[in-house]
Design a protein around this motif. Structure first.
Motif, PDB file in Angstrom:
ATOM      1  N   UNK A   1      69.421  37.311 -22.147  1.00 55.46           N
ATOM      2  CA  UNK A   1      69.953  37.853 -23.347  1.00 55.46           C
ATOM      3  C   UNK A   1      69.651  39.322 -23.485  1.00 55.46           C
ATOM      4  N   UNK A   2      69.088  40.015 -22.659  1.00 54.02           N
ATOM      5  CA  UNK A   2      68.901  41.393 -22.889  1.00 54.02           C
ATOM      6  C   UNK A   2      70.041  42.294 -22.352  1.00 54.02           C
ATOM      7  N   UNK A   3      70.118  43.736 -22.688  1.00 53.37           N
ATOM      8  CA  UNK A   3      71.287  44.301 -22.228  1.00 53.37           C
ATOM      9  C   UNK A   3      71.199  44.631 -20.845  1.00 53.37           C
ATOM     10  N   UNK A   4      72.400  44.449 -20.208  1.00 55.40           N
ATOM     11  CA  UNK A   4      72.554  44.677 -18.735  1.00 55.40           C
ATOM     12  C   UNK A   4      71.723  45.996 -18.088  1.00 55.40           C
ATOM     13  N   UNK A   5      71.567  47.002 -18.924  1.00 63.53           N
ATOM     14  CA  UNK A   5      71.033  48.218 -18.368  1.00 63.53           C
ATOM     15  C   UNK A   5      69.523  48.068 -18.181  1.00 63.53           C
ATOM     16  N   UNK A   6      68.966  46.979 -18.752  1.00 65.08           N
ATOM     17  CA  UNK A   6      67.423  46.520 -18.608  1.00 65.08           C
ATOM     18  C   UNK A   6      67.198  45.502 -17.438  1.00 65.08           C
ATOM     19  N   UNK A   7      68.309  45.239 -16.476  1.00 64.12           N
ATOM     20  CA  UNK A   7      68.160  44.406 -15.631  1.00 64.12           C
ATOM     21  C   UNK A   7      67.075  44.895 -14.708  1.00 64.12           C
ATOM     22  N   UNK A   8      66.895  46.151 -14.425  1.00 63.63           N
ATOM     23  CA  UNK A   8      65.695  46.626 -13.343  1.00 63.63           C
ATOM     24  C   UNK A   8      64.817  47.359 -13.980  1.00 63.63           C
ATOM     25  N   UNK A   9      64.625  47.257 -15.647  1.00 60.07           N
ATOM     26  CA  UNK A   9      63.807  47.582 -16.214  1.00 60.07           C
ATOM     27  C   UNK A   9      62.834  46.631 -16.559  1.00 60.07           C
ATOM     28  N   UNK A  10      62.847  46.747 -17.974  1.00 57.03           N
ATOM     29  CA  UNK A  10      62.243  45.566 -18.897  1.00 57.03           C
ATOM     30  C   UNK A  10      62.367  44.216 -18.244  1.00 57.03           C
ATOM     31  N   UNK A  11      63.687  43.852 -18.064  1.00 53.94           N
ATOM     32  CA  UNK A  11      63.757  42.390 -17.458  1.00 53.94           C
ATOM     33  C   UNK A  11      63.044  42.195 -16.356  1.00 53.94           C
ATOM     34  N   UNK A  12      63.086  42.953 -15.372  1.00 51.94           N
ATOM     35  CA  UNK A  12      62.362  42.859 -14.261  1.00 51.94           C
ATOM     36  C   UNK A  12      60.792  42.727 -14.406  1.00 51.94           C
ATOM     37  N   UNK A  13      60.407  43.736 -15.110  1.00 56.62           N
ATOM     38  CA  UNK A  13      58.951  43.923 -15.464  1.00 56.62           C
ATOM     39  C   UNK A  13      58.155  42.495 -16.083  1.00 56.62           C
ATOM     40  N   UNK A  14      59.055  42.192 -17.160  1.00 60.36           N
ATOM     41  CA  UNK A  14      58.670  41.037 -17.858  1.00 60.36           C
ATOM     42  C   UNK A  14      58.573  39.661 -17.081  1.00 60.36           C
ATOM     43  N   UNK A  15      59.720  39.581 -16.192  1.00 57.69           N
ATOM     44  CA  UNK A  15      59.949  38.256 -15.166  1.00 57.69           C
ATOM     45  C   UNK A  15      58.707  38.207 -14.304  1.00 57.69           C
ATOM     46  N   UNK A  16      58.367  39.586 -13.734  1.00 58.27           N
ATOM     47  CA  UNK A  16      57.139  39.668 -12.627  1.00 58.27           C
ATOM     48  C   UNK A  16      55.904  39.288 -13.455  1.00 58.27           C
ATOM     49  N   UNK A  17      55.764  39.830 -14.722  1.00 58.15           N
ATOM     50  CA  UNK A  17      54.231  39.654 -15.376  1.00 58.15           C
ATOM     51  C   UNK A  17      54.252  38.099 -15.704  1.00 58.15           C
ATOM     52  N   UNK A  18      55.260  37.405 -16.057  1.00 58.00           N
ATOM     53  CA  UNK A  18      55.362  35.898 -16.313  1.00 58.00           C
ATOM     54  C   UNK A  18      55.011  35.122 -15.263  1.00 58.00           C
ATOM     55  N   UNK A  19      55.557  35.441 -14.223  1.00 61.05           N
ATOM     56  CA  UNK A  19      55.536  34.747 -12.714  1.00 61.05           C
ATOM     57  C   UNK A  19      54.298  34.909 -12.316  1.00 61.05           C
ATOM     58  N   UNK A  20      53.733  36.116 -12.400  1.00 52.86           N
ATOM     59  CA  UNK A  20      52.224  36.385 -12.135  1.00 52.86           C
ATOM     60  C   UNK A  20      51.166  35.393 -12.601  1.00 52.86           C
ATOM     61  N   UNK A  21      51.309  35.107 -13.695  1.00 49.24           N
ATOM     62  CA  UNK A  21      50.395  34.163 -14.612  1.00 49.24           C
ATOM     63  C   UNK A  21      50.082  32.786 -13.853  1.00 49.24           C
ATOM     64  N   UNK A  22      51.180  31.886 -13.567  1.00 52.15           N
ATOM     65  CA  UNK A  22      50.872  30.975 -12.969  1.00 52.15           C
ATOM     66  C   UNK A  22      50.471  31.075 -11.682  1.00 52.15           C
ATOM     67  N   UNK A  23      50.858  32.022 -10.871  1.00 52.13           N
ATOM     68  CA  UNK A  23      50.768  32.473  -9.609  1.00 52.13           C
ATOM     69  C   UNK A  23      49.578  32.688  -9.082  1.00 52.13           C
TER      70      UNK A  23
END
Length: 108
Positions: A13-35
């Motif tokens: 739901x985030x703005x498109x301009x965040x795709x490679x910014x905040x969106x990507x960072x949040x997804x990487x951090x979230x995936x890092x926890x169970x990984x």
């Protein structure tokens, strides 16, 4: 895994301009926890497992900070369930970490 799915759903739901910014960072951090949990559990020593738990906790803290930034940017509402979920995951990680340390100390 629920945390990862929730973060992916939220960031859609985030703005498109965040795709490679905040969106990507949040997804990487979230995936890092169970990984990191999975990688630590595969290690042979409690010391290594404890180290990977610490990394998972760090990733969760990073995600919590990014969530607060998302609220500040008005991409999220502070009342959103993700904050309860991150708190729950933090408690689980803390319990696992304490258990790993106690067992490590008992073994030595």
């Amino acid at each position: 895994m629920r945390l990862v799915r929730t973060v992916y759903d939220l960031t859609n739901t985030f703005p498109r301009e965040e795709t490679y910014g905040l969106t990507a960072q949040m997804r990487r951090a979230a995936v890092s926890v169970p990984s990191n949990l999975a990688e630590g559990a595969a290690r042979l020593s409690r010391k290594e497992f404890s180290q990977f738990l610490s990394v998972a906790k760090g990733s969760l803290s990073e995600l919590e900070t990014q969530l607060l930034i998302s609220v500040d940017l008005e991409y999220l509402d502070k009342a959103y369930e993700i904050f309860d979920l991150t708190e729950h995951v933090a408690k689980l990680l803390g319990g696992l970490h304490r258990k790993a340390i106690v067992r490590k100390d008992a073994k030595e």
